[in-house]
Design an enzyme around this catalytic site. Structure first.
Site, PDB file in Angstrom:
ATOM      1  N   GLU A   9       0.828  -1.206   0.000  1.00 29.60           N
ATOM      2  CA  GLU A   9       0.000   0.000   0.000  1.00 29.60           C
ATOM      3  C   GLU A   9       0.866   1.261   0.000  1.00 29.60           C
ATOM      4  O   GLU A   9       0.545   2.243  -0.668  1.00 29.60           O
ATOM      5  CB  GLU A   9      -0.943  -0.010   1.201  1.00 29.60           C
ATOM      6  CG  GLU A   9      -2.052  -1.048   1.061  1.00 29.60           C
ATOM      7  CD  GLU A   9      -3.000  -1.062   2.244  1.00 29.60           C
ATOM      8  OE1 GLU A   9      -4.197  -0.776   2.056  1.00 29.60           O
ATOM      9  OE2 GLU A   9      -2.536  -1.351   3.357  1.00 29.60           O
ATOM     10  N   GLU A  47      -4.413  -9.262   3.421  1.00 28.63           N
ATOM     11  CA  GLU A  47      -5.197  -8.961   4.627  1.00 28.63           C
ATOM     12  C   GLU A  47      -6.416  -9.855   4.809  1.00 28.63           C
ATOM     13  O   GLU A  47      -6.840 -10.123   5.944  1.00 28.63           O
ATOM     14  CB  GLU A  47      -5.634  -7.497   4.609  1.00 28.63           C
ATOM     15  CG  GLU A  47      -4.552  -6.494   4.949  1.00 28.63           C
ATOM     16  CD  GLU A  47      -3.703  -6.100   3.754  1.00 28.63           C
ATOM     17  OE1 GLU A  47      -2.893  -5.174   3.864  1.00 28.63           O
ATOM     18  OE2 GLU A  47      -3.847  -6.737   2.671  1.00 28.63           O
TER      19      GLU A  47
END
Length: 718
Positions: free
Chosen positions: A119, A141
């Site tokens: 990210e 995730e």
């Protein structure tokens, strides 16, 4: 700034090197997030900085993701969803500041960049990845019950399109360099030594400090919203696929679908807010807590041998003896040889011993065909396995594992023969799954060196080893057994001796309950479907076929002969099992069929004779009641094992149930399940089940007393 170093060269390129002190890998810990903010303030303010390269000071990768220890306690601390949003918004807004700071930023990724690490890279204007097989990128995730909350769902979807991004986010896939470049996740690949230079070159030649989604007229590749060409496949079929795979037990996949669908129809800032909203809800959900705590934090601690006696010096097995070259022995031999250990694989005949070595040969042949190994590596591994028939070949073995039939007399015989040859300080381990270590150790001339090491089948795929400590087992034996588990790169739990130990006891209640449901007139397909809906990987009737009814019946008869307490003779479902074995001769898959038929070249199906042998009732129970019976009976048995001191740590109980028995990951394991339900409601429900289905569900006075005190298995954080 303690977690990073900032250097500005003569060309105005700021090199930011992230290197968390005292950590084996970089993670987005609170201190690093704060330092990144300070760094950003400085490079924006400095007129001599024309661009930024962010790289890693760790040789093993860029950034592995977030710090799970900082997230796992959110639920237990009573955080609200809004508090969860605030938690992730600090990082999300930092990355947004980075990409809109007005100066070009490049990410030079020398290795893996996962979760928050990717990210951060996606928030940079240019991404270079090392052209190395270990340098994977991804957003995993979902595997810990969360979604990428710092822009991952929004930036990746805008970068490569929803149709390509969504499967990666939903699957938590690790993407290799060539695929990452082809998809457009990274701009360039470079040799490991050149990643920083490649990023720096871009900054000097043609930097663009504006992200595609911040440019006028930007559209998501492939479109967004209901009318996009891929919408039906991505969201309508995607929702059905998610429900079929996760059966409503895991909230993260549905939240990912919603975040991508809603967020990509909005400007990036509002899309990030949508993402953060869903992240906040997931973070405070007990499912995320359960998954993170058991499968990552507790498993990592177990892999680091947290239960190992510290006073015993570290050891390594150089030569391992294995008695019995059947499926278990052959599997252990393969894992040991894969770890570089020399293996003596002993059986009664050379043919049997050679067949045990062939187990490894078959696995390696498939790996060779798929390009996962080379002929040289295959030959080297096989050369470490020595199939023999003479016990003298065990001379020089540091540790011996017995993996013969579950028969005390046979085990006693091989123990005596092995101990006559091996060194006095060598460790002897039994792979038994049912026989008490103490009774087996009675036939050993060195009971202090005798220990249980219960592997699970297939050994090459199952990660757990249950290490069983007998009353006379020494700390040295325990430490050296755990050291071997570490060498084999498996996850150990440590339990104390007792009938069937821990995992077998829990597993048996699952199978027993499935058989008792048949006796209660429940349709067999409903039993199996209820188990799968609860999150079990395989139904109790199917798993019994794999372990065989014949073996299970012999274990019950042995328990009766040994005069064990009634619970160890498995009264629930026993009559069904007796009828299968003695009346119908349905002994299991290996014996031609049991509760299922296994036609050649076709899919297995339930045995047609079940309907006549065990007639179904006219009224069938609700699937939720069946799910409760299957989950509660296992959790209750785990609590009994904890009460009796068979398992002494909640983490071991949970790991053993998830990795060894297949208890649903979303629960975090048997004792986490009790905490999640709440110990008082759990006890109340057990009493209801006992009143309806029998005394096996009756909570013990010890558990009732815990419930009255509100005493959890995992205490709340201070």
């Amino acid at each position: 700034m303690n977690t990073l170093k900032l250097e500005v060269d003569a060309d105005g390129i700021a090199l930011v090197t992230i290197d968390l002190p005292g950590r084996p890998m970089n993670v987005l810990a609170t201190e690093l997030i704060a330092d990144l903010g300070l760094m950003l303030d400085e490079v924006v303010a400095r007129v001599d900085v024309r661009g930024v390269v962010i790289c890693s000071g760790k040789s093993n990768g860029f950034i592995a993701g977030g710090d799970l220890k900082e997230l796992v306690e959110a639920h237990d601390r009573g955080w609200t969803p809004q508090r969860g949003v605030e938690c992730v918004w600090e990082l999300s807004s930092l990355f947004r500041r980075l990409e809109t700071c007005g100066k070009p930023v490049a990410a030079a990724m020398n290795g893996l960049a996962l979760g928050g690490g990717l990210e951060l890279a996606l928030a940079c204007h240019y991404r270079v990845l090392a052209d190395d097989p270990k340098a994977v990128v991804g957003l995993p995730e979902v595997t810990i019950g969360l979604l990428p909350g710092a822009g991952g769902t929004q930036r990746l979807s805008r970068l490569i399109g929803i149709e390509k991004a969504l499967p990666l986010i939903l699957g938590g896939d690790h993407v290799k360099p060539a695929v990452a470049a082809k998809l457009g996740i990274v701009h360039a690949l470079a040799p490991l030594a050149d990643v920083v230079a490649t990023a720096r070159r871009w900054l000097l030649e043609s930097p663009d400090p504006v992200q595609p989604w911040d440019k006028k007229g930007f559209r998501v590749p492939g479109g967004a919203g209901c009318l996009a060409p891929q919408a039906s496949q991505s969201f309508m079929l995607g929702t059905a696929g998610v429900r079929g795979r996760y059966l409503d037990n895991y909230p993260a996949p549905k939240a990912i679908l919603s975040a991508v669908f809603e967020g990509t129809q909005l400007p990036i800032d509002r899309g990030l807010a949508v993402e953060a909203k869903y992240f906040g809800r997931l973070l405070v959900d007990p499912v995320a807590r359960n998954i993170m705590r058991t499968t990552f934090i507790n498993r990592t601690a177990a892999n680091k041998l947290v239960r190992r006696p510290a006073a015993v010096p570290k050891s390594a097995v150089r030569r391992l003896g294995i008695l019995g070259a059947g499926t278990m022995g052959g599997g252990i031999a393969y894992c040991a040889a894969s770890a570089g250990i020399d293996v003596v694989l002993l059986d009664a005949t050379q043919e049997n011993a050679d067949r045990g070595k062939d187990y490894s040969r078959r696995i390696l042949a498939k790996d060779l065909e798929r390009g996962r190994t080379t002929a040289d590596k295959m030959d080297a591994l096989l050369a470490r396995i020595h199939p023999v028939t003479r016990y003298e070949a065990l001379d020089g073995c540091d540790l011996v594992i017995e993996a013969v039939f579950e028969d005390r007399a046979i085990k006693a015989g091989v123990t005596a023969k092995a101990e006559a040859v091996i060194a006095p300080d060598a460790i002897f381990a039994s792979n038994t799954s049912t026989l008490m270590i103490g009774t087996l150790a009675e036939k050993s001339s060195r009971p202090a060196n005798f220990i249980g090491m219960h592997f699970f089948s297939p050994v090459d795929k199952m990660p757990l080893v249950e290490v069983i400590v007998g009353k006379q087992t020494s700390d040295t034996a325990l430490a050296r057994a755990l050291d071997l588990v570490g060498q084999l790169r498996k996850t150990p739990i440590v339990v104390n001796d007792g009938p069937a130990f821990y995992t077998t006891r829990v597993f048996c209640t699952y199978v027993d309950e499935g058989l008792q449901m048949l006796a209660d007139g429940v349709e067999p397909a409903l039993i199996e479907n209820a188990a799968r809906n609860a999150g079990m990987p395989i139904g109790p009737l199917a798993v019994l076929d794999e372990t065989t009814q014949e073996l299970r019946w012999k274990v019950i008869l042995q328990a009766q002969a040994d005069g064990l307490p009634v619970q160890f003779t498995h009264p629930a479902g026993r009559e069904v099992l007796r009828a299968l074995v003695e009346d119908h001769k349905r002994l299991g898959r290996r014996q031609g069929g049991g509760l299922y038929e296994y036609p050649a070249g076709a899919k297995k199906h339930l045995w047609p004779g079940i309907a006549a042998a065990f007639p179904a009732g006219a009224d069938q129970p609700d699937v939720e009641d069946l799910k409760k019976r299957l989950l509660y009976v296992q959790a209750l048995e785990a609590a009994r094992c904890y009460e009796q001191g068979i398992v002494t740590e909640a983490a071991d109980a949970d790991l053993g149930s998830v990795l060894g028995v297949g208890y649903p990951t979303w629960t975090g394991g048997t004792l986490s399940f009790i905490d999640t339900v709440g110990i008082r409601p759990f006890v109340d429900e057990c009493r209801r089940l006992a009143a309806r289905w029998g005394a096996r569900f009756e909570p013990s006075p010890w558990l009732v007393a815990r419930a009255e005190r509100g005493e959890r298995f995992y205490p709340l954080p201070a």
